[in-house]
Design a protein around this motif. Structure first.
Motif, mmCIF file in Angstrom:
data_model
loop_
_atom_site.group_PDB
_atom_site.id
_atom_site.type_symbol
_atom_site.label_atom_id
_atom_site.label_comp_id
_atom_site.label_asym_id
_atom_site.label_seq_id
_atom_site.Cartn_x
_atom_site.Cartn_y
_atom_site.Cartn_z
ATOM 1 N N SER A 122 0.842 -1.193 0.000
ATOM 2 C CA SER A 122 0.000 0.000 0.000
ATOM 3 C C SER A 122 0.880 1.248 0.000
ATOM 4 C CB SER A 122 -0.917 0.005 1.233
ATOM 5 O OG SER A 122 -1.809 1.097 1.203
ATOM 6 N N ASN A 124 0.533 5.713 0.073
ATOM 7 C CA ASN A 124 -0.333 6.865 0.298
ATOM 8 C C ASN A 124 -0.791 7.421 -1.041
ATOM 9 O OD1 ASN A 124 -1.195 9.638 0.661
ATOM 10 N ND2 ASN A 124 -0.341 9.517 2.727
ATOM 11 N N GLY A 125 -2.077 7.341 -1.298
ATOM 12 C CA GLY A 125 -2.603 7.737 -2.594
ATOM 13 C C GLY A 125 -2.587 9.221 -2.857
ATOM 14 N N ILE A 154 0.164 -4.614 -5.012
ATOM 15 C CA ILE A 154 -0.065 -3.197 -4.737
ATOM 16 C C ILE A 154 -0.948 -2.524 -5.780
ATOM 17 C CG2 ILE A 154 2.012 -2.368 -5.937
ATOM 18 C CD1 ILE A 154 2.316 -0.364 -3.587
ATOM 19 N N ASN A 155 -0.935 -3.011 -6.997
ATOM 20 C CA ASN A 155 -1.733 -2.399 -8.056
ATOM 21 C C ASN A 155 -3.073 -3.094 -8.282
ATOM 22 O OD1 ASN A 155 0.190 -0.387 -8.759
ATOM 23 N ND2 ASN A 155 1.414 -1.982 -9.730
ATOM 24 N N LEU A 188 -3.870 -0.332 5.494
ATOM 25 C CA LEU A 188 -3.758 0.351 4.215
ATOM 26 C C LEU A 188 -3.455 1.823 4.441
ATOM 27 C CD1 LEU A 188 -6.787 -1.156 2.232
ATOM 28 C CD2 LEU A 188 -4.363 -1.637 1.849
ATOM 29 N N CYS A 189 -2.644 2.406 3.565
ATOM 30 C CA CYS A 189 -2.257 3.807 3.713
ATOM 31 C C CYS A 189 -3.425 4.751 3.437
ATOM 32 C CB CYS A 189 -1.128 4.146 2.740
ATOM 33 S SG CYS A 189 0.436 3.334 3.108
ATOM 34 N N ASP A 192 -5.217 5.283 -0.172
ATOM 35 C CA ASP A 192 -5.219 4.073 -0.999
ATOM 36 C C ASP A 192 -6.634 3.912 -1.565
ATOM 37 O OD1 ASP A 192 -5.412 1.331 -1.891
ATOM 38 O OD2 ASP A 192 -3.641 0.866 -0.697
ATOM 39 N N SER A 193 -6.752 3.869 -2.886
ATOM 40 C CA SER A 193 -8.063 3.853 -3.530
ATOM 41 C C SER A 193 -8.909 2.655 -3.089
ATOM 42 C CB SER A 193 -7.905 3.848 -5.043
ATOM 43 O OG SER A 193 -7.206 2.681 -5.477
ATOM 44 N N ARG A 194 -8.271 1.599 -2.613
ATOM 45 C CA ARG A 194 -9.014 0.394 -2.224
ATOM 46 C C ARG A 194 -9.773 0.589 -0.916
ATOM 47 N NH1 ARG A 194 -3.766 -3.274 -3.116
ATOM 48 N NH2 ARG A 194 -2.975 -1.488 -1.958
#
Length: 197
Positions: A122, A124-125, A154-155, A188-189, A192-194
């Protein structure tokens, strides 16, 4: 799922207190004009794969420096040892990558006929930077390029595949050589889009 393993790595390895300011870098003539000192950088990570459990301890020192959208050291490995299932083995091909200006660092080594890469699952987005230390493994064939298992993903969008091969890494404090706890506290950071899925 957790990257923790049994045993206290600080009882398993004889660690050192990293030295401060062992390498002076002067890039004042380069674009950006940076100058500064870099410390030694030591770390311990858990190792958990295919029934093998233990820890890796790496002692490293700065050997150079790079100026590219920032200022960071090149890190060379002084020594590295893996302790797995009660046995020690010296690692002779450990390489460390600072991870550019965003410091998304990673390292890899050969063991048991494979190449193991410690990375992250992860980022930071918002800033595209890590929010924690390395937390997962990627496993390659002995050639170091043929991927056997991506334990980071990660992707990927599937949260169930995040950290399929979790680990815990801690870096030594240069003031006293302490490593902090080895509890796996991964999250998760932020950004993170997830997280929104």
């Amino acid at each position: 799922m957790s990257g923790e393993v049994s045993g206290d790595p600080l009882q398993i390895f004889k660690t050192r207190v990293p030295k401060k300011a062992v390498y002076h870098c002067d890039l004042t003539q380069e674009l950006g004009g940076f100058e500064g000192d870099f410390d030694q950088k030591d770390w311990i990570c858990s190792f958990k794969y295919a029934g093998m459990e233990g820890y890796v301890y790496v002692q490293a020192s700065p050997t150079g420096c790079t100026s590219h959208w920032g200022f960071y050291p090149d890190i060379g490995v002084d020594s590295a040892v893996i302790y797995v299932n009660g046995k020690y083995e010296t690692l002779n091909d450990v390489t460390y990558d600072w991870g550019g200006n965003h410091h998304a660092d990673s390292f890899r080594f050969s063991y048991d006929g494979k190449v193991f890469e410690y990375s992250r699952s992860s980022i930071n987005g918002f800033a595209f930077r890590p929010c924690h230390e390395m937390d997962c493994l990627k496993v390659y064939e002995a050639d170091g390029t043929t991927l056997i298992e991506d334990g980071c993903n990660i992707n990927g969008d599937d949260l169930s595949k995040v950290r399929q091969l979790p680990i815990v890494c801690r870096f030594a404090n240069v003031d006293d050589g302490s490593f902090g706890g080895f509890t796996d506290n991964f999250e998760l950071c932020p950004g993170d889009s997830r997280l929104s899925e």
